[in-house]
Design an enzyme around this catalytic site. Structure first.
Site, mmCIF file in Angstrom:
data_model
loop_
_atom_site.group_PDB
_atom_site.id
_atom_site.type_symbol
_atom_site.label_atom_id
_atom_site.label_comp_id
_atom_site.label_asym_id
_atom_site.label_seq_id
_atom_site.Cartn_x
_atom_site.Cartn_y
_atom_site.Cartn_z
ATOM 1 N N GLY A 14 0.784 -1.233 0.000
ATOM 2 C CA GLY A 14 0.000 0.000 0.000
ATOM 3 C C GLY A 14 0.816 1.282 0.000
ATOM 4 O O GLY A 14 0.344 2.315 0.498
ATOM 5 N N ASN A 16 1.470 3.024 -2.587
ATOM 6 C CA ASN A 16 0.755 3.960 -3.463
ATOM 7 C C ASN A 16 -0.481 4.524 -2.761
ATOM 8 O O ASN A 16 -0.819 5.693 -2.953
ATOM 9 C CB ASN A 16 0.376 3.280 -4.783
ATOM 10 C CG ASN A 16 1.538 3.276 -5.757
ATOM 11 O OD1 ASN A 16 1.904 4.315 -6.294
ATOM 12 N ND2 ASN A 16 2.144 2.105 -5.949
ATOM 13 N N ASN A 110 -5.547 2.945 -13.018
ATOM 14 C CA ASN A 110 -4.594 1.971 -12.477
ATOM 15 C C ASN A 110 -3.182 2.501 -12.642
ATOM 16 O O ASN A 110 -2.879 3.173 -13.633
ATOM 17 C CB ASN A 110 -4.732 0.649 -13.253
ATOM 18 C CG ASN A 110 -3.710 -0.398 -12.820
ATOM 19 O OD1 ASN A 110 -3.541 -0.666 -11.631
ATOM 20 N ND2 ASN A 110 -3.011 -0.986 -13.783
ATOM 21 N N HIS A 112 0.667 1.254 -13.220
ATOM 22 C CA HIS A 112 1.437 0.078 -13.644
ATOM 23 C C HIS A 112 2.921 0.463 -13.656
ATOM 24 O O HIS A 112 3.282 1.525 -14.174
ATOM 25 C CB HIS A 112 0.986 -0.388 -15.029
ATOM 26 C CG HIS A 112 1.723 -1.610 -15.470
ATOM 27 N ND1 HIS A 112 1.411 -2.862 -14.983
ATOM 28 C CD2 HIS A 112 2.783 -1.759 -16.291
ATOM 29 C CE1 HIS A 112 2.255 -3.735 -15.511
ATOM 30 N NE2 HIS A 112 3.099 -3.095 -16.307
ATOM 31 N N ASP A 153 -4.199 -3.784 -18.658
ATOM 32 C CA ASP A 153 -3.253 -2.689 -18.940
ATOM 33 C C ASP A 153 -3.484 -2.064 -20.319
ATOM 34 O O ASP A 153 -2.570 -1.454 -20.892
ATOM 35 C CB ASP A 153 -1.792 -3.156 -18.809
ATOM 36 C CG ASP A 153 -1.465 -3.631 -17.397
ATOM 37 O OD1 ASP A 153 -1.987 -3.034 -16.442
ATOM 38 O OD2 ASP A 153 -0.700 -4.595 -17.256
HETATM 39 C C1 GAR Z 1 3.313 -1.102 -7.402
HETATM 40 O O1 GAR Z 1 4.596 -1.080 -7.954
HETATM 41 C C2 GAR Z 1 2.267 -1.092 -8.504
HETATM 42 O O2 GAR Z 1 2.608 -0.298 -9.589
HETATM 43 C C3 GAR Z 1 2.249 -2.547 -8.888
HETATM 44 O O3 GAR Z 1 2.347 -3.241 -7.666
HETATM 45 C C4 GAR Z 1 3.043 -2.443 -6.716
HETATM 46 C C5 GAR Z 1 2.184 -2.289 -5.474
HETATM 47 O O4 GAR Z 1 2.875 -1.651 -4.446
HETATM 48 N N1 GAR Z 1 1.071 -2.871 -9.621
HETATM 49 C C6 GAR Z 1 1.042 -3.752 -10.608
HETATM 50 O O5 GAR Z 1 2.002 -4.408 -10.938
HETATM 51 C C7 GAR Z 1 -0.304 -3.906 -11.297
HETATM 52 N N2 GAR Z 1 -0.164 -4.540 -12.579
HETATM 53 P P1 GAR Z 1 2.117 -0.942 -3.234
HETATM 54 O O6 GAR Z 1 1.129 -1.954 -2.642
HETATM 55 O O7 GAR Z 1 3.213 -0.612 -2.273
HETATM 56 O O8 GAR Z 1 1.425 0.290 -3.769
#
Ligand code: GAR
Length: 210
Positions: A14, A16, A110, A112, A153
């Site tokens: 989490g 982000n 989203n 990515h 995506d």
């Molecule tokens: C982030 O790097 C996000 O961009 C990626 O997972 C991570 C989650 O981190 N998402 C994907 O790969 C989706 N295709 P977080 O839980 O610390 O935000």
């Protein structure tokens, strides 16, 4: 002007989500407010972040649902309860069907961790994306925020930011640089832009097909 009601969908750490919460506190996000966190996992650290910030959260597990339909209908009921107008996928690792994405057309975004169309689509998530970028040998990668449609995506791009790959990078060091220098910046910016458009259009939750 009424603020756009936002739900953030998470599955893991989490960071982000934290960037979005911080952006709301600092005023970068001002046209919307985070009203709900939806986690696909009961153990996601993101839930602790929601709790610490007094944001209601719901756990909806794909594994515990008997079908994709049941999983999505459970999500839809909680979104309805909170009158959610904009969904931000922030490290959400479950796939959403066309039935779901079409209900929230242009209202799901989203983040990515690559420059789409590189290293994206089915099977490219989390660290795997950075492993693939390093294996290919690209010298520049980055992050993308895009609208979500039925193609993984594949929705319209809202923002991208490039990040250099360093010669001694591991998937972990590259992931960290992409998060710090791209994801945590463009996700709040794109969230504000999209929330602002929805708020200006005076769109209400009622327009969303239930
Ligand atoms: C982030 O790097 C996000 O961009 C990626 O997972 C991570 C989650 O981190 N998402 C994907 O790969 C989706 N295709 P977080 O839980 O610390 O935000």
């Amino acid at each position: 002007m009424l603020k756009t009601r936002i739900a953030v969908f998470v599955s893991g750490g989490g960071t982000n989500l934290q960037a979005l919460i911080d952006a709301q506190k600092s005023g970068i996000i001002k046209s919307g407010s985070i009203e709900l966190v939806v986690s696909s996992s009961p153990d996601a650290y993101a839930i602790t972040r929601a709790k610490e910030n007094g944001i209601p959260y719901a756990v909806v597990s794909r594994k515990k649902s008997v079908s994709q339909e049941e999983f999505e209908s459970n999500i839809l009921s909680v979104l309805k309860e909170y009158n959610i107008q904009l969904i931000v996928l922030a490290g959400f690792m479950s796939i959403l069907s066309e039935d779901f994405t079409s209900r929230y057309k242009d209202r799901i975004i989203n983040v990515h961790p690559s420059l789409i169309p590189s290293f994206c689509g089915k099977g490219f998530y989390g660290l795997r994306v950075h492993e693939a970028a390093l294996a290919y040998g690209v010298k520049v990668t980055g992050a993308t925020v895009h609208f979500v449609n039925e193609v993984p995506d594949g929705g319209k791009i809202i923002k991208q930011k490039a990040v250099d790959v360093m010669p001694d990078d591991t998937p972990q060091t590259l992931q960290k640089r992409v998060m710090e220098n791209a994801e945590w910046i463009i996700l709040p910016e794109a969230t504000e832009e999209t929330a602002n458009k929805i708020a200006n259009a005076g769109d209400s939750y009622e327009r969303i097909r239930n």
